[in-house]
Design a protein around this motif. Sequence first.
Motif, PDB file in Angstrom:
ATOM      1  N   VAL A  70       0.857  -1.187   0.000  1.00  0.00           N
ATOM      2  CA  VAL A  70       0.000   0.000   0.000  1.00  0.00           C
ATOM      3  C   VAL A  70       0.891   1.234   0.000  1.00  0.00           C
ATOM      4  CG1 VAL A  70      -1.793   1.247   1.251  1.00  0.00           C
ATOM      5  CG2 VAL A  70      -1.820  -1.238   1.233  1.00  0.00           C
ATOM      6  N   ALA A  71       0.618   2.155  -0.889  1.00  0.00           N
ATOM      7  CA  ALA A  71       1.407   3.383  -1.009  1.00  0.00           C
ATOM      8  C   ALA A  71       0.980   4.410   0.040  1.00  0.00           C
ATOM      9  CB  ALA A  71       1.235   3.959  -2.411  1.00  0.00           C
ATOM     10  N   LEU A  72       1.828   5.395   0.251  1.00  0.00           N
ATOM     11  CA  LEU A  72       1.571   6.431   1.248  1.00  0.00           C
ATOM     12  C   LEU A  72       0.225   7.113   1.042  1.00  0.00           C
ATOM     13  CD1 LEU A  72       2.364   8.283   3.573  1.00  0.00           C
ATOM     14  CD2 LEU A  72       3.665   9.646   1.948  1.00  0.00           C
ATOM     15  N   HIS A  73      -0.089   7.489  -0.187  1.00  0.00           N
ATOM     16  CA  HIS A  73      -1.352   8.194  -0.422  1.00  0.00           C
ATOM     17  C   HIS A  73      -2.545   7.315  -0.073  1.00  0.00           C
ATOM     18  CE1 HIS A  73      -1.123   6.050  -4.256  1.00  0.00           C
ATOM     19  NE2 HIS A  73      -2.424   6.251  -4.368  1.00  0.00           N
ATOM     20  N   GLU A  74      -2.406   5.998  -0.207  1.00  0.00           N
ATOM     21  CA  GLU A  74      -3.491   5.083   0.156  1.00  0.00           C
ATOM     22  C   GLU A  74      -3.672   5.018   1.678  1.00  0.00           C
ATOM     23  OE1 GLU A  74      -3.445   1.813  -3.378  1.00  0.00           O
ATOM     24  OE2 GLU A  74      -1.658   1.898  -2.100  1.00  0.00           O
ATOM     25  N   HIS A  75      -2.565   5.049   2.420  1.00  0.00           N
ATOM     26  CA  HIS A  75      -2.649   5.098   3.875  1.00  0.00           C
ATOM     27  C   HIS A  75      -3.328   6.389   4.329  1.00  0.00           C
ATOM     28  CE1 HIS A  75      -0.497   1.718   5.769  1.00  0.00           C
ATOM     29  NE2 HIS A  75       0.177   1.654   4.631  1.00  0.00           N
ATOM     30  N   ILE A  76      -2.903   7.501   3.751  1.00  0.00           N
ATOM     31  CA  ILE A  76      -3.500   8.788   4.122  1.00  0.00           C
ATOM     32  C   ILE A  76      -4.989   8.778   3.823  1.00  0.00           C
ATOM     33  CG2 ILE A  76      -3.568  11.258   3.565  1.00  0.00           C
ATOM     34  CD1 ILE A  76      -0.513  11.082   3.124  1.00  0.00           C
ATOM     35  N   LEU A  89     -11.324  15.028  -6.676  1.00  0.00           N
ATOM     36  CA  LEU A  89     -10.044  14.386  -6.946  1.00  0.00           C
ATOM     37  C   LEU A  89     -10.194  12.882  -7.103  1.00  0.00           C
ATOM     38  CD1 LEU A  89      -7.746  16.224  -4.368  1.00  0.00           C
ATOM     39  CD2 LEU A  89      -7.971  16.694  -6.805  1.00  0.00           C
ATOM     40  N   LYS A  90      -9.550  12.370  -8.133  1.00  0.00           N
ATOM     41  CA  LYS A  90      -9.475  10.921  -8.330  1.00  0.00           C
ATOM     42  C   LYS A  90      -8.256  10.406  -7.561  1.00  0.00           C
ATOM     43  CE  LYS A  90     -11.454  11.271 -12.905  1.00  0.00           C
ATOM     44  NZ  LYS A  90     -11.119  12.100 -14.015  1.00  0.00           N
ATOM     45  N   THR A  91      -8.143   9.122  -7.414  1.00  0.00           N
ATOM     46  CA  THR A  91      -7.018   8.521  -6.694  1.00  0.00           C
ATOM     47  C   THR A  91      -5.687   8.961  -7.286  1.00  0.00           C
ATOM     48  OG1 THR A  91      -8.359   6.619  -6.090  1.00  0.00           O
ATOM     49  CG2 THR A  91      -5.974   6.344  -5.954  1.00  0.00           C
ATOM     50  N   LYS A  92      -5.593   9.009  -8.603  1.00  0.00           N
ATOM     51  CA  LYS A  92      -4.327   9.413  -9.234  1.00  0.00           C
ATOM     52  C   LYS A  92      -3.996  10.872  -8.924  1.00  0.00           C
ATOM     53  CE  LYS A  92      -6.086  10.717 -13.817  1.00  0.00           C
ATOM     54  NZ  LYS A  92      -5.782  12.135 -13.716  1.00  0.00           N
ATOM     55  N   ASP A  93      -5.026  11.722  -8.781  1.00  0.00           N
ATOM     56  CA  ASP A  93      -4.801  13.122  -8.432  1.00  0.00           C
ATOM     57  C   ASP A  93      -4.279  13.250  -7.006  1.00  0.00           C
ATOM     58  OD1 ASP A  93      -5.886  13.971 -10.934  1.00  0.00           O
ATOM     59  OD2 ASP A  93      -7.911  13.823 -10.095  1.00  0.00           O
ATOM     60  N   ILE A  94      -4.850  12.460  -6.091  1.00  0.00           N
ATOM     61  CA  ILE A  94      -4.400  12.478  -4.698  1.00  0.00           C
ATOM     62  C   ILE A  94      -2.956  11.993  -4.617  1.00  0.00           C
ATOM     63  CG2 ILE A  94      -4.746  11.444  -2.412  1.00  0.00           C
ATOM     64  CD1 ILE A  94      -7.786  11.465  -3.063  1.00  0.00           C
ATOM     65  N   LYS A  95      -2.642  10.953  -5.342  1.00  0.00           N
ATOM     66  CA  LYS A  95      -1.270  10.436  -5.360  1.00  0.00           C
ATOM     67  C   LYS A  95      -0.302  11.511  -5.835  1.00  0.00           C
ATOM     68  CE  LYS A  95       1.599   6.842  -7.427  1.00  0.00           C
ATOM     69  NZ  LYS A  95       1.633   5.689  -8.328  1.00  0.00           N
ATOM     70  N   HIS A  96      -0.641  12.178  -6.897  1.00  0.00           N
ATOM     71  CA  HIS A  96       0.224  13.221  -7.453  1.00  0.00           C
ATOM     72  C   HIS A  96       0.330  14.400  -6.493  1.00  0.00           C
ATOM     73  CE1 HIS A  96       1.248  15.873 -11.167  1.00  0.00           C
ATOM     74  NE2 HIS A  96       2.311  15.497 -10.538  1.00  0.00           N
ATOM     75  N   LEU A  97      -0.777  14.784  -5.871  1.00  0.00           N
ATOM     76  CA  LEU A  97      -0.778  15.891  -4.922  1.00  0.00           C
ATOM     77  C   LEU A  97       0.096  15.558  -3.706  1.00  0.00           C
ATOM     78  CD1 LEU A  97      -1.776  18.620  -3.891  1.00  0.00           C
ATOM     79  CD2 LEU A  97      -3.922  17.510  -3.238  1.00  0.00           C
TER      80      LEU A  97
END
Length: 113
Positions: A70-76, A89-97
Amino acid sequence: MNCCVNCFADQGLRSRIEAESKGRGSCDFCSSKDVPILVCEGLSDMFEQIFVLYTNHATAILSLKKDISVALHEHIDHYWPSLFNQDLLKTKDIKHLVNQIGRGVGRLRGYFI
């Protein structure tokens, strides 16, 4: 890159962006126009404690009870589901942000990530 008040559901982050914004513009993440914007790294100090606590493991069995990576953005997203504006925001947007905010953490600590 710039984020805006509409990227976040959290009122503290929205207030911080409004207070520190040098003007209005277009958001690079949620595509909002004519809104208070802030360079993502300007939020790094608010996210630093989360980033420092995160340790990459092969699985998330201890934290999320999932036997997968699980990546950091998924934990957050899991632990603070009302931090980001999930409607815009889509998941990819949150990851990039999260990645863009994290770039400033290295600068706060004197190294670059």
